[in-house]
Motif scaffolding. Structure first.
Motif, short mmCIF file in Angstrom:
data_model
loop_
_atom_site.label_atom_id
_atom_site.label_comp_id
_atom_site.label_asym_id
_atom_site.label_seq_id
_atom_site.Cartn_x
_atom_site.Cartn_y
_atom_site.Cartn_z
N ARG A 394 0.80 -1.22 0.00
CA ARG A 394 0.00 0.00 0.00
C ARG A 394 0.84 1.27 0.00
O ARG A 394 0.32 2.36 -0.26
N HIS A 395 2.15 1.13 0.32
CA HIS A 395 2.99 2.31 0.43
C HIS A 395 4.40 1.97 -0.04
O HIS A 395 4.81 0.82 -0.01
N HIS A 396 5.15 2.99 -0.44
CA HIS A 396 6.50 2.77 -0.95
C HIS A 396 7.50 2.59 0.19
O HIS A 396 7.14 2.60 1.38
N TYR A 397 8.78 2.46 -0.16
CA TYR A 397 9.84 2.34 0.83
C TYR A 397 9.83 3.56 1.76
O TYR A 397 9.39 4.65 1.39
N ASP A 398 10.35 3.34 2.98
CA ASP A 398 10.42 4.44 3.95
C ASP A 398 11.49 5.45 3.54
O ASP A 398 12.66 5.08 3.36
N ASN A 399 11.08 6.71 3.41
CA ASN A 399 12.03 7.79 3.14
C ASN A 399 12.29 8.63 4.39
O ASN A 399 13.35 9.20 4.56
N ASP A 400 11.24 8.72 5.24
CA ASP A 400 11.35 9.56 6.43
C ASP A 400 10.37 9.07 7.49
O ASP A 400 9.68 8.08 7.31
N ILE A 401 10.31 9.80 8.59
CA ILE A 401 9.48 9.41 9.73
C ILE A 401 8.01 9.40 9.37
O ILE A 401 7.22 8.60 9.89
N GLU A 402 7.59 10.28 8.47
CA GLU A 402 6.17 10.32 8.07
C GLU A 402 5.77 9.06 7.33
O GLU A 402 4.66 8.55 7.50
N ASP A 403 6.68 8.53 6.49
CA ASP A 403 6.41 7.26 5.82
C ASP A 403 6.24 6.13 6.82
O ASP A 403 5.37 5.26 6.67
N VAL A 404 7.07 6.14 7.85
CA VAL A 404 6.99 5.10 8.88
C VAL A 404 5.64 5.16 9.59
O VAL A 404 5.02 4.12 9.86
#
Length: 441
Positions: A394-404
């Protein structure tokens, strides 16, 4: 040994004995098939959740669950006999009579043995043996009430080993590990969500059940966690971080994991060989990349991947991958785009460290950092990590804390809604992600 462990062992042994006895007595001329019949019943009982903890459940509910399972199999058996004797009504009725006797005796024998085992184990519990250790949090009147409840009813299988004051919460992880605590009950004075968050920070990653007393249930409504009411001696508690996967589904999930991992390793073996050669020709360093990750209940394990970065990629310390990352090799860009670098993790699935579907396994250094920043992040550790998962598709690789934070929401959704159908849906979505290279870096 805990009573719950002995209960499961005795149930398995006596279920097999009961089924073998019934089969030999009612079908003596087929005695050579006894082992096969016992194995079939064992697998059926395993999938039907017969080997979870039944000791504290209603005896009637226990017996009715056995009856329901036996009746379902009985209906299938009758249908098979009916098909076999479609033109021979006399033979059909003779076989049905024998099958009816057999299934009745299976139900009666299994139920009788199980009720006897539960009776014996309750006697053990009343004499102080085999109880689960629990800790009560918050020195309040309600805490004392629960303490008296458990002390006065040892047959509940709960032994209170301490009441922890609010200023002692940071010591909880050590206490849980040293005293082998199986459950905690949150009953402190404050009904604030912040205080409960603080407690969960210390225990969410541990193999311990977390309960809330009724007057704190209102706080749980705001949590993005899976909650489930639990009846403890006529008093309800709310359990947090419940993996809503039925016992038979958990068994099938593991079988699916092994079958899928073996199938993929065999079918992708030519691709694995070509990838290994390409990595070796593209840059210096090993073909495979090994790293310590954190699994179920914070247990460390070694993860295997094809190396997609240069060997000195972390000379400046651990860091997240990012778009157009200069550390990624030419071959690495291709194998990361189509997730080929992840295929060696199938070995971790076979070993049981990972599942095909679950939250992405993370490194200890990042988990410590994220637990302090994001509430409930440690709840991911209540699930076995996966090669793919709801968050990954549902989501791409983690780039930053917001992605996490976004992916944590997806992980908690999976925790609350886990099922075989959802796993199949995720695996199908993963095929699309792999073929399109969606979300890769």
């Amino acid at each position: 040994m805990r009573a719950s462990t002995l209960e499961k062992i005795l149930f398995m042994v006596f279920d097999c004995m009961a089924n073998a006895m019934c089969f030999v007595l009612l079908f003596p001329k087929y005695a050579d098939l006894t082992v096969f019949a016992v194995l079939m019943w064992f697998l059926l009982f395993l999938c039907a959740g017969f080997y979870r903890r039944w000791l504290l459940d209603s005896r009637t509910a226990h017996v009715m669950h056995i009856l329901k399972t036996v009746c379902i199999v009985y209906c299938f058996a009758v249908a098979m006999v009916l098909g076999h004797h479609a033109l021979n009504i006399h033979g059909f009725f003779n076989d049905i009579l024998g099958i009816t006797k057999y299934f009745f005796f299976v139900w009666f024998a299994v139920s009788s043995f199980r009720l006897l085992i539960c009776k014996i184990l309750r006697i053990f519990l009343n004499n102080g043996w085999g109880a689960d250790c629990i800790v009560l949090l918050g020195n309040t009147g309600e805490t004392q009430e629960y303490s008296h409840l458990f002390h006065g009813n040892p047959q509940l299988g709960k032994k209170v080993i301490g009441i922890i004051e609010e200023n002692e919460y940071p010591d909880l992880p050590d206490l849980i590990k040293k005293r082998n605590v199986q459950a905690i009950v949150i009953a402190h004075r404050s009904s604030s969500e912040k205080k409960i968050n603080e407690i969960l920070y210390w225990v969410a990653h541990l193999p311990v059940q977390v309960y809330l007393v009724p007057n704190l249930w209102e706080c749980a409504k705001n949590f993005k966690t899976s909650n489930q009411p639990t009846l403890v001696h006529t008093i309800e508690l709310q359990e947090l971080f419940v993996l809503n996967l039925l016992p038979w589904q958990a068994t099938i999930k593991r079988i699916m994991d092994i079958a899928t991992a073996v199938f993929l390793l065999i079918t992708t073996s030519p691709l694995l060989l070509l990838t290994a050669i390409a990595i070796k020709l593209d840059s210096k360093g090993p073909i495979f990349y090994k790293q310590q990750r954190v699994g179920l209940y914070s247990r460390p394990f070694t993860i295997y991947k094809f190396r997609s970065m240069y060997s000195d990629a972390e000379k400046d310390g651990p860091q997240w991958a990012k778009k157009n990352d200069s550390r990624i090799t030419k071959v690495g860009k291709i194998i990361r785009k189509y997730r080929i670098d992840e295929i060696p993790q199938l070995l971790c699935v076979l070993k049981g460290d990972m599942s095909m579907v679950g939250p992405r396994p993370e490194r200890d250094v990042f988990i410590e950092e994220l637990r302090k920043t994001i509430p409930f992040y440690a709840s991911r550790l209540k699930m076995k990590p996966g090669l793919t998962g709801w968050a990954q598709v549902r989501h791409h690789y983690d780039n930053d804390i917001e992605d996490v934070k976004i992916k944590l929401g997806y992980d908690i959704y999976y925790l609350s809604n886990a099922s075989i159908l959802l796993d199949i849906q995720i695996l199908i979505r993963t095929i699309y992600v792999v073929l399109t290279g969606k979300g890769a870096q």
